[in-house]
Motif scaffolding. Sequence first.
Motif, PDB file in Angstrom:
ATOM      1  N   PHE A  55     -19.953  -0.356 -48.030  1.00 36.82           N
ATOM      2  CA  PHE A  55     -19.803  -1.125 -49.261  1.00 36.82           C
ATOM      3  C   PHE A  55     -19.541  -2.592 -48.926  1.00 36.82           C
ATOM      4  O   PHE A  55     -20.168  -3.496 -49.494  1.00 36.82           O
ATOM      5  CB  PHE A  55     -18.655  -0.558 -50.099  1.00 36.82           C
ATOM      6  CG  PHE A  55     -18.351  -1.360 -51.325  1.00 36.82           C
ATOM      7  CD1 PHE A  55     -19.123  -1.212 -52.471  1.00 36.82           C
ATOM      8  CD2 PHE A  55     -17.307  -2.262 -51.349  1.00 36.82           C
ATOM      9  CE1 PHE A  55     -18.848  -1.966 -53.613  1.00 36.82           C
ATOM     10  CE2 PHE A  55     -17.021  -3.016 -52.482  1.00 36.82           C
ATOM     11  CZ  PHE A  55     -17.802  -2.854 -53.615  1.00 36.82           C
ATOM     12  N   LEU A  56     -18.632  -2.818 -48.000  1.00 33.27           N
ATOM     13  CA  LEU A  56     -18.323  -4.193 -47.602  1.00 33.27           C
ATOM     14  C   LEU A  56     -19.534  -4.879 -46.987  1.00 33.27           C
ATOM     15  O   LEU A  56     -19.827  -6.040 -47.281  1.00 33.27           O
ATOM     16  CB  LEU A  56     -17.145  -4.199 -46.615  1.00 33.27           C
ATOM     17  CG  LEU A  56     -15.822  -3.696 -47.170  1.00 33.27           C
ATOM     18  CD1 LEU A  56     -14.787  -3.584 -46.064  1.00 33.27           C
ATOM     19  CD2 LEU A  56     -15.331  -4.584 -48.296  1.00 33.27           C
ATOM     20  N   THR A  59     -22.111  -5.787 -49.624  1.00 30.37           N
ATOM     21  CA  THR A  59     -21.601  -6.925 -50.386  1.00 30.37           C
ATOM     22  C   THR A  59     -21.817  -8.216 -49.600  1.00 30.37           C
ATOM     23  O   THR A  59     -22.285  -9.214 -50.151  1.00 30.37           O
ATOM     24  CB  THR A  59     -20.117  -6.713 -50.732  1.00 30.37           C
ATOM     25  OG1 THR A  59     -20.002  -5.522 -51.529  1.00 30.37           O
ATOM     26  CG2 THR A  59     -19.566  -7.872 -51.531  1.00 30.37           C
ATOM     27  N   GLU A  60     -21.504  -8.192 -48.307  1.00 32.36           N
ATOM     28  CA  GLU A  60     -21.719  -9.367 -47.449  1.00 32.36           C
ATOM     29  C   GLU A  60     -23.185  -9.769 -47.390  1.00 32.36           C
ATOM     30  O   GLU A  60     -23.511 -10.956 -47.307  1.00 32.36           O
ATOM     31  CB  GLU A  60     -21.239  -9.074 -46.026  1.00 32.36           C
ATOM     32  CG  GLU A  60     -19.753  -8.968 -45.871  1.00 32.36           C
ATOM     33  CD  GLU A  60     -19.353  -8.435 -44.496  1.00 32.36           C
ATOM     34  OE1 GLU A  60     -20.240  -8.227 -43.631  1.00 32.36           O
ATOM     35  OE2 GLU A  60     -18.149  -8.219 -44.291  1.00 32.36           O
ATOM     36  N   GLN A  64     -24.936  -6.081 -53.362  1.00 38.11           N
ATOM     37  CA  GLN A  64     -23.938  -5.337 -54.140  1.00 38.11           C
ATOM     38  C   GLN A  64     -24.594  -4.475 -55.226  1.00 38.11           C
ATOM     39  O   GLN A  64     -24.090  -3.416 -55.555  1.00 38.11           O
ATOM     40  CB  GLN A  64     -22.916  -6.278 -54.752  1.00 38.11           C
ATOM     41  CG  GLN A  64     -21.734  -5.532 -55.327  1.00 38.11           C
ATOM     42  CD  GLN A  64     -20.553  -6.429 -55.625  1.00 38.11           C
ATOM     43  OE1 GLN A  64     -20.391  -7.473 -55.026  1.00 38.11           O
ATOM     44  NE2 GLN A  64     -19.730  -6.017 -56.560  1.00 38.11           N
ATOM     45  N   ASP A  65     -25.740  -4.905 -55.742  1.00 37.15           N
ATOM     46  CA  ASP A  65     -26.446  -4.109 -56.753  1.00 37.15           C
ATOM     47  C   ASP A  65     -27.066  -2.848 -56.165  1.00 37.15           C
ATOM     48  O   ASP A  65     -27.590  -2.016 -56.909  1.00 37.15           O
ATOM     49  CB  ASP A  65     -27.537  -4.936 -57.424  1.00 37.15           C
ATOM     50  CG  ASP A  65     -26.971  -6.023 -58.321  1.00 37.15           C
ATOM     51  OD1 ASP A  65     -25.780  -5.945 -58.689  1.00 37.15           O
ATOM     52  OD2 ASP A  65     -27.719  -6.951 -58.659  1.00 37.15           O
ATOM     53  N   THR A  67     -25.290  -0.898 -53.819  1.00 35.87           N
ATOM     54  CA  THR A  67     -24.235  -0.055 -53.261  1.00 35.87           C
ATOM     55  C   THR A  67     -24.225   1.316 -53.934  1.00 35.87           C
ATOM     56  O   THR A  67     -24.815   1.507 -55.006  1.00 35.87           O
ATOM     57  CB  THR A  67     -22.849  -0.701 -53.455  1.00 35.87           C
ATOM     58  OG1 THR A  67     -22.605  -0.825 -54.864  1.00 35.87           O
ATOM     59  CG2 THR A  67     -22.750  -2.059 -52.766  1.00 35.87           C
ATOM     60  N   LEU A  91     -15.990  -1.890 -57.535  1.00 33.20           N
ATOM     61  CA  LEU A  91     -16.811  -3.074 -57.822  1.00 33.20           C
ATOM     62  C   LEU A  91     -15.952  -4.209 -58.371  1.00 33.20           C
ATOM     63  O   LEU A  91     -16.163  -5.376 -58.037  1.00 33.20           O
ATOM     64  CB  LEU A  91     -17.948  -2.727 -58.774  1.00 33.20           C
ATOM     65  CG  LEU A  91     -19.071  -1.886 -58.146  1.00 33.20           C
ATOM     66  CD1 LEU A  91     -19.980  -1.330 -59.223  1.00 33.20           C
ATOM     67  CD2 LEU A  91     -19.855  -2.707 -57.136  1.00 33.20           C
ATOM     68  N   ALA A  94     -14.095  -5.834 -55.502  1.00 29.52           N
ATOM     69  CA  ALA A  94     -14.987  -6.668 -54.691  1.00 29.52           C
ATOM     70  C   ALA A  94     -15.272  -7.993 -55.364  1.00 29.52           C
ATOM     71  O   ALA A  94     -15.316  -9.039 -54.719  1.00 29.52           O
ATOM     72  CB  ALA A  94     -16.300  -5.928 -54.418  1.00 29.52           C
ATOM     73  N   SER A  95     -15.423  -7.965 -56.685  1.00 25.23           N
ATOM     74  CA  SER A  95     -15.727  -9.212 -57.398  1.00 25.23           C
ATOM     75  C   SER A  95     -14.524 -10.157 -57.377  1.00 25.23           C
ATOM     76  O   SER A  95     -14.681 -11.365 -57.380  1.00 25.23           O
ATOM     77  CB  SER A  95     -16.184  -8.943 -58.833  1.00 25.23           C
ATOM     78  OG  SER A  95     -15.132  -8.432 -59.606  1.00 25.23           O
ATOM     79  N   VAL A  98     -14.314 -12.061 -53.894  1.00 24.70           N
ATOM     80  CA  VAL A  98     -15.355 -13.054 -53.587  1.00 24.70           C
ATOM     81  C   VAL A  98     -14.917 -14.440 -53.995  1.00 24.70           C
ATOM     82  O   VAL A  98     -14.205 -14.688 -54.871  1.00 24.70           O
ATOM     83  CB  VAL A  98     -16.680 -12.681 -54.291  1.00 24.70           C
ATOM     84  CG1 VAL A  98     -17.715 -13.762 -54.086  1.00 24.70           C
ATOM     85  CG2 VAL A  98     -17.182 -11.361 -53.777  1.00 24.70           C
TER      86      VAL A  98
END
Length: 98
Positions: A55-56, A59-60, A64-65, A67, A91, A94-95, A98
């Motif tokens: 997941f990380l 995202t990096e 992310q869409d 995951t 989610l 994570a947001s 950022v």
Amino acid sequence: MSQASPALEAFTDEMIRLCAKKGYHPTAFKGMRERHGTLEAMRRLVRNGDVQSGFLRLTELGLQDWTIEAAILRFKPEFDRTDIECARWRLAQASRAV
């Protein structure tokens, strides 16, 4: 064991393809998917209290869409309320990071 819809399977295959294109190979998820099927692998990962390295990494990479969490929200009828709540929470975390 219930099976994922063809649409969820196609989404997952595309996610793996996009990861590989960016140099990331989600081998742990692929192994879980082979052993347990797509739905059960996703359920196990999203319900785990730890934020998964995959997941990380996605995202990096700006994926992310793509995951597992995004897939669960996109294909809600295939998952239960707990899965959906866990995906939303992760989610949201994570947001905020950022």
